[in-house]
Enzyme design. Structure first.
Site, PDB file in Angstrom:
ATOM      1  CG  ASN A   7      -1.832   1.229   1.408  1.00 16.03           C
ATOM      2  OD1 ASN A   7      -1.818   2.195   0.590  1.00 16.03           O
ATOM      3  ND2 ASN A   7      -2.588   1.307   2.405  1.00 16.03           N
ATOM      4  NE  ARG A  90      -6.035   1.593   0.319  1.00 15.95           N
ATOM      5  CZ  ARG A  90      -6.415   2.704   0.783  1.00 15.95           C
ATOM      6  NH1 ARG A  90      -4.889   3.114   1.388  1.00 15.95           N
ATOM      7  NH2 ARG A  90      -7.242   3.430   0.744  1.00 15.95           N
ATOM      8  CG  HIS A 179     -13.210   2.752   3.628  1.00 18.71           C
ATOM      9  ND1 HIS A 179     -13.857   3.822   4.081  1.00 18.71           N
ATOM     10  CD2 HIS A 179     -11.818   3.140   3.717  1.00 18.71           C
ATOM     11  CE1 HIS A 179     -13.073   4.654   4.879  1.00 18.71           C
ATOM     12  NE2 HIS A 179     -11.835   4.123   4.765  1.00 18.71           N
ATOM     13  NE  ARG A 238     -10.192  12.073   5.080  1.00 15.35           N
ATOM     14  CZ  ARG A 238     -10.416  10.709   4.673  1.00 15.35           C
ATOM     15  NH1 ARG A 238     -11.397  10.091   4.346  1.00 15.35           N
ATOM     16  NH2 ARG A 238      -9.030  10.174   4.740  1.00 15.35           N
ATOM     17  CD  GLU A 382      -8.797  -1.329   4.285  1.00 15.17           C
ATOM     18  OE1 GLU A 382      -9.244  -0.921   3.538  1.00 15.17           O
ATOM     19  OE2 GLU A 382      -8.643  -1.092   5.356  1.00 15.17           O
TER      20      GLU A 382
END
Ligand code: ADP
Length: 394
Positions: A7, A90, A179, A238, A382
């Protein structure tokens, strides 16, 4: 097969080596401060974590250090690099081009590059990592697993914004969602564990970045993140959904340009902005317990937004069978799950307080046996999902 999962970000890179047969993690770690100075963290499963400060001016050098560490004759997790059968990468944004994972040929890389506009911070970094791995391991197949791919099944009415249609036609401005690897992994775990493929499941991925997904019979039909990961839930830093006019209002009051406002919405908002304490729920919980009212407000606003989305997605699917909580907060923060479920009594949901206090298991139920909707906590993974996709393709 041994699979290297990568990743790659702009100045950091996380990796794991996974044995695809046993699905065991053989080693994991990260490179930090690539292009600045450089630090490699390597941990073979069952051994102590090793940290090495070493110059890594480029991603290629960073990946070379990872390869040297995993195949190190003394401390490595594999005998030789020849054991690595595939690399799974990823990739953040696949636009409308990728509804599934793909083997990363040169042609595919060009198509990924075409999506850079949609994720200017993430995709170019992902591509740098892929190209560096290809140079260092030219004979090993590489697979790209996209954060957006799982959501490509959304119907048009869910992904279109109420904007001039030409922006969709000309610039592909629409909801993509993120996601996806986690929402897919968790909804599959639910279907497998509950023994039903036709479930209506709402997955709440609540981490630093947070999103919710409505999964009907294995397919994503709506999700809370949009063109970018800024939309939807209130997150660590966020803002999630706001009235778009706030941007102009704040720009004028604070004398900010677009970049300045975006910086506020991405980095200074969310539960950190509301609480003034932290983006981390462990800090927020501790502060709220010691009487900090704004920390409590941040937790309450976060949970309320999650509950509202669950209500919306129950309508989107005309019902819900299972609600699944996952990721850092979803898996660990009982107070958030309790607050979310406190709004959902109208669905016939009742929570088992003792079960909700549990942690550390990969799959557990927190609703009572007579609850009309089953509520579960599922550990997301993941990297394992990327490993599985990679093996399936090569
Ligand atoms: P990301 O992958 O988006 O960075 P994570 O899924 O790791 O985020 O989630 C980070 C959030 O999860 C933080 O707010 C953190 O406080 C919370 N979290 C992680 N572990 C725990 C824990 N053991 N107890 C309480 N909260 C936790």
């Amino acid at each position: 097969m041994k699979v290297l999962v990568v990743n790659c970000g702009s100045s950091s890179l996380k990796y794991q080596v996974i044995d695809s047969e046993s699905e065991e993690v053989l080693a994991k770690g990260l490179c930090e401060r690539i292009g600045i100075d450089g630090r490699l963290v390597y941990q073979k499963t069952g051994a102590e974590k090793e940290t090495t400060e070493a110059a890594m001016p480029t991603h290629k050098q960073a990946i070379q250090m990872v390869l040297d560490a995993i195949a190190n004759p003394k401390t490595g997790c594999i005998g030789s690099l020849k054991e690595i059968g595939a690399v799974g990468h990823r990739v953040v944004h696949g636009g409308e081009k990728f509804a599934d994972s793909v083997v990363l040929t040169d042609e595919v890389l060009k198509a990924v590059e075409d999506c850079n506009d949609l994720a200017p911070l993430h995709n170019p970094a992902n591509l740098i990592g892929i190209r560096a791995c290809k140079e260092l391991m030219p004979d090993v197949p590489m697979v790209g697993v996209f954060d957006t791919a799982f959501h490509q099944t959304m119907p048009e009415r869910a992904y279109i914004y109420g904007l001039p249609y030409e922006y969709y036609e000309k610039y592909k401005v629409r909801r993509y969602g993120f996601h996806g690897t986690s929402h897919s992994f968790v909804s599959k775990q639910v279907a497998k564990t509950e023994g039903r493929q036709d479930l209506k499941t709402i997955v709440c991925h609540l981490g630093n970045g947070a999103s919710i997904c409505a999964v009907n019979a294995g397919k994503s039909v709506d999700t809370s993140m949009g063109l970018t990961p800024l939309e939807g839930l209130i997150m660590g830093t966020r803002s999630g959904d706001i009235d778009p006019s706030i941007m102009e209002f704040i720009a004028k009051k604070e004398n900010l340009d677009i970049a300045g406002v975006m910086n506020v919405l991405n980095k200074k908002s969310g539960v950190e902005g509301v609480s003034g304490v932290s983006s981390d729920f462990r800090d927020l919980e501790a502060a709220a317990e010691s009487g900090n009212e704004r920390a409590l407000l941040a937790i309450e606003a976060f949970s309320y937004r999650v509950a509202k989305y669950i209500g919306a997605y129950t309508a989107a699917m005309n019902g819900v069978d299972v609600i699944a909580f996952t990721a850092g907060i979803g898996e660990n923060t009982a107070i958030v799950r309790r607050q979310v479920l406190s709004y959902l009594g109208f669905l016939g949901i009742t929570m088992d307080e003792a079960a909700n206090a549990k942690r550390g298991e990969d799959y557990f139920t927190i609703s009572t046996p007579d609850s009309k909707v089953k509520v579960v906590v599922v550990a997301t993974n993941e990297e394992l999902a990327i490993c599985r996709e990679t093996v399936a393709l090569v």
